[in-house]
Design a protein around this motif. Structure first.
Motif, mmCIF file in Angstrom:
data_model
loop_
_atom_site.group_PDB
_atom_site.id
_atom_site.type_symbol
_atom_site.label_atom_id
_atom_site.label_comp_id
_atom_site.label_asym_id
_atom_site.label_seq_id
_atom_site.Cartn_x
_atom_site.Cartn_y
_atom_site.Cartn_z
ATOM 1 N N ASN A 219 0.999 -1.187 -0.037
ATOM 2 C CA ASN A 219 0.041 -0.168 -0.004
ATOM 3 C C ASN A 219 0.948 1.325 0.040
ATOM 4 N N PRO A 220 1.140 1.735 -1.194
ATOM 5 C CA PRO A 220 2.132 3.032 -1.337
ATOM 6 C C PRO A 220 1.918 4.036 -0.163
ATOM 7 N N GLN A 221 0.670 4.316 -0.096
ATOM 8 C CA GLN A 221 0.287 5.694 0.754
ATOM 9 C C GLN A 221 0.554 5.325 2.220
ATOM 10 N N LEU A 222 0.302 4.091 2.743
ATOM 11 C CA LEU A 222 0.741 3.649 4.160
ATOM 12 C C LEU A 222 2.283 3.383 4.334
ATOM 13 N N ILE A 223 2.729 2.741 3.209
ATOM 14 C CA ILE A 223 4.381 2.894 3.448
ATOM 15 C C ILE A 223 5.198 4.017 3.602
ATOM 16 N N ALA A 224 4.425 5.120 2.572
ATOM 17 C CA ALA A 224 5.099 6.385 2.665
ATOM 18 C C ALA A 224 4.829 7.111 4.087
ATOM 19 N N ALA A 225 3.690 6.870 4.437
ATOM 20 C CA ALA A 225 3.267 7.426 5.814
ATOM 21 C C ALA A 225 4.123 6.782 7.009
ATOM 22 N N THR A 226 4.501 5.569 6.893
ATOM 23 C CA THR A 226 5.232 4.956 7.854
ATOM 24 C C THR A 226 6.605 5.557 7.750
ATOM 25 N N ALA A 227 7.042 5.622 6.613
ATOM 26 C CA ALA A 227 8.555 6.025 6.496
ATOM 27 C C ALA A 227 8.753 7.671 6.976
ATOM 28 N N LEU A 228 7.587 8.328 6.623
ATOM 29 C CA LEU A 228 7.789 9.725 7.139
ATOM 30 C C LEU A 228 7.580 9.717 8.546
ATOM 31 N N LEU A 229 6.871 8.970 9.394
ATOM 32 C CA LEU A 229 6.690 8.956 10.720
ATOM 33 C C LEU A 229 8.013 8.491 11.284
ATOM 34 N N ALA A 230 8.590 7.464 10.763
ATOM 35 C CA ALA A 230 9.864 6.926 11.280
ATOM 36 C C ALA A 230 11.005 8.263 11.208
ATOM 37 N N THR A 231 10.874 8.793 10.055
ATOM 38 C CA THR A 231 11.894 9.844 9.786
ATOM 39 C C THR A 231 11.489 11.115 10.806
ATOM 40 N N ALA A 232 10.327 11.408 11.158
ATOM 41 C CA ALA A 232 9.768 12.559 12.154
ATOM 42 C C ALA A 232 10.275 12.037 13.535
ATOM 43 N N ILE A 233 10.117 10.814 14.015
ATOM 44 C CA ILE A 233 10.531 10.286 15.384
ATOM 45 C C ILE A 233 12.122 10.384 15.623
ATOM 46 N N GLY A 234 12.743 10.013 14.459
ATOM 47 C CA GLY A 234 14.243 10.118 14.426
ATOM 48 C C GLY A 234 14.767 11.829 14.673
ATOM 49 N N ILE A 235 14.133 12.584 13.677
ATOM 50 C CA ILE A 235 14.700 13.895 13.736
ATOM 51 C C ILE A 235 14.155 14.676 15.226
ATOM 52 N N GLY A 236 12.954 14.041 15.489
ATOM 53 C CA GLY A 236 12.495 14.739 16.947
ATOM 54 C C GLY A 236 13.222 14.434 18.103
ATOM 55 N N VAL A 237 13.555 12.967 18.019
ATOM 56 C CA VAL A 237 14.386 12.618 19.282
ATOM 57 C C VAL A 237 15.896 13.101 19.186
ATOM 58 N N TRP A 238 16.374 13.311 18.085
ATOM 59 C CA TRP A 238 17.696 13.771 17.874
ATOM 60 C C TRP A 238 17.789 15.566 18.273
ATOM 61 N N TRP A 239 16.781 16.094 17.763
ATOM 62 C CA TRP A 239 16.746 17.644 17.956
ATOM 63 C C TRP A 239 16.460 17.742 19.736
ATOM 64 N N THR A 240 15.434 16.577 20.256
ATOM 65 C CA THR A 240 15.484 17.141 21.724
ATOM 66 C C THR A 240 16.709 16.635 22.455
ATOM 67 N N ALA A 241 17.422 15.693 21.912
ATOM 68 C CA ALA A 241 18.681 15.682 22.750
ATOM 69 C C ALA A 241 19.815 16.897 22.636
ATOM 70 N N GLY A 242 19.692 17.384 21.238
ATOM 71 C CA GLY A 242 20.511 18.638 21.192
ATOM 72 C C GLY A 242 19.947 19.846 22.132
ATOM 73 N N VAL A 243 18.588 19.947 22.120
ATOM 74 C CA VAL A 243 18.090 21.010 23.123
ATOM 75 C C VAL A 243 18.431 20.867 24.421
ATOM 76 N N ASN A 244 18.259 19.513 25.028
ATOM 77 C CA ASN A 244 18.642 19.476 26.240
ATOM 78 C C ASN A 244 20.269 19.710 26.498
ATOM 79 N N ALA A 245 21.108 19.291 25.432
ATOM 80 C CA ALA A 245 22.580 19.371 25.691
ATOM 81 C C ALA A 245 22.480 21.015 25.678
ATOM 82 N N HIS A 246 22.134 21.905 24.859
ATOM 83 C CA HIS A 246 22.237 23.056 24.753
ATOM 84 C C HIS A 246 21.757 24.108 25.899
ATOM 85 N N LEU A 247 20.910 23.545 26.753
ATOM 86 C CA LEU A 247 20.371 24.117 27.656
ATOM 87 C C LEU A 247 21.349 23.771 28.865
#
Length: 362
Positions: A219-247
């Motif tokens: 299902n191309p749409q669900l596959i794209a949604a899953t990949a997009l969500l996984a990318t968003a989670i990775g970016i969010g966790v990475w940036w959260t760690a960065g914010v904590n470090a900078h603070l």
């Protein structure tokens, strides 16, 4: 056959409802969390850190001004030029920094009250120095001028309610406010990772269900949604760690500046105490000023070697870099929720095609 189609359609409707609910939860929590993260980082950058630096700067400038005034009286320059240009410049800077600290205060009502008391005492202190200057110039009133100088110094020096002690308390309150802001309450990714994780599991399970029950492996749409969500989670966790470090870097950098400025204050005050002791002994004779000399706050056994203003400026720049790093993720405030909306659109699109098939079959 009709019953099987009906059950399949019902399952698809439940999957659709679950996925869209989880998507909505992800959009809401990601925006709420990252709006809070960004707001906290910007508050630290624009208000809390500058307020602390202004307060500790006012302390150094006040003690430097006091030392300059004592030096002017002790050397006799006061007769020609008053307390001196150094005194005037430093006391003006102290007043300016206190006003800035008051305007940026994030330490609550207690700190506001402390600032009001300190500003009133600083005004009173300036008045005592001006009165000491005026009297010291008058023939026969130099002793009264000396008494006024003593009163002014005691206003700074008093161990219970002197301006220096009050400034130390104010810095402590402001540092506690910074510590509370740096605490990882808002920056904790769990608040938005839970709905994100639920959505990810639902997306994977939905695709597995499609492959097992509906014989739809891709299902191309669900596959794209899953990949997009996984990318968003990775970016969010990475940036959260960065914010904590900078603070955390911000808090350390601010403390470094406070320590360096306190060393400068101690050095200025030690010079002031030594000069005032000498001045009193010269005027009264060794040991004849009674409790005046004895009441002077004893200087530290060893005076720390203070950094130069250039070094402190470099440390202050480190504070700015840390706060800028913490607050530079404003785009996530919109990107993560926007990603959730795109995921919702893709999910609805992918499921609608299957629902449409079973509507036709029904």
């Amino acid at each position: 056959m009709t019953q099987r189609v009906s059950r399949a359609r019902e399952l698809l409707l439940w999957l659709t409802a679950g996925l869209l609910t989880a998507t909505l939860a992800f959009v809401i929590t990601s925006f709420t969390v990252w709006d809070g993260v960004q707001g906290t980082a910007e508050t630290v950058r624009d208000r809390t850190a500058p307020a602390i630096l202004s307060t500790i700067g006012a302390k150094v400038e006040l003690l430097t001004a006091n030392a300059a005034a004592v030096q002017s009286f002790g050397s006799g320059d006061v007769v020609r030029s008053g307390p001196g240009r150094d005194y005037q410049d430093q006391i003006a800077l102290a007043s300016q920094n206190l006003a800035q600290s008051a305007g940026l205060n994030e330490a609550g009502d207690k700190a506001t009250s402390e600032l009001q008391v300190i500003e009133a005492l600083l005004t009173q202190y300036s008045g005592e120095i001006e009165q000491a200057d005026a009297r010291y110039r008058q023939p026969g009133e130099s002793t009264l001028g000396l008494a006024d100088l003593w009163v002014a110094s005691r206003m700074v020096d008093d161990q219970r309610e002197g301006v220096r002690v009050l400034l130390d308390g104010l810095v402590s309150d402001q540092e506690q406010a910074l510590a509370q802001q740096v605490a990882p309450a808002w920056a904790n990714p769990v608040l938005w990772l839970v709905p994100a994780g639920v959505l990810l599991v639902l997306l994977v399970w939905t695709q597995w269900t499609f492959s097992r029950r509906f014989r739809r492996i891709f299902n191309p749409q669900l596959i794209a949604a899953t990949a997009l969500l996984a990318t968003a989670i990775g970016i969010g966790v990475w940036w959260t760690a960065g914010v904590n470090a900078h603070l955390r870097e911000t808090r350390v950098a601010v403390q470094t500046v406070v320590d360096s400025r306190n060393d400068q204050a101690s050095q200025a005050d030690a010079a002031r105490v030594a000069k005032l002791r000498q001045f009193l002994d010269d005027r009264c004779g060794p040991g004849r000023c009674g409790t005046a000399v004895a009441d002077l706050a004893p200087g530290p056994a060893t005076v720390p070697t203070a950094l130069t203003d250039h070094d402190v400026s470099a440390q202050t720049e480190d504070v700015g870099l840390a706060t800028e790093g913490a607050s530079s993720g404003g785009w996530l405030r919109w990107v993560l929720p926007g990603t959730g909306i795109v995921i919702g659109v893709l999910t609805g699109w992918g499921l609608w095609r299957r629902l449409d098939e079973y509507r036709y079959q029904a």
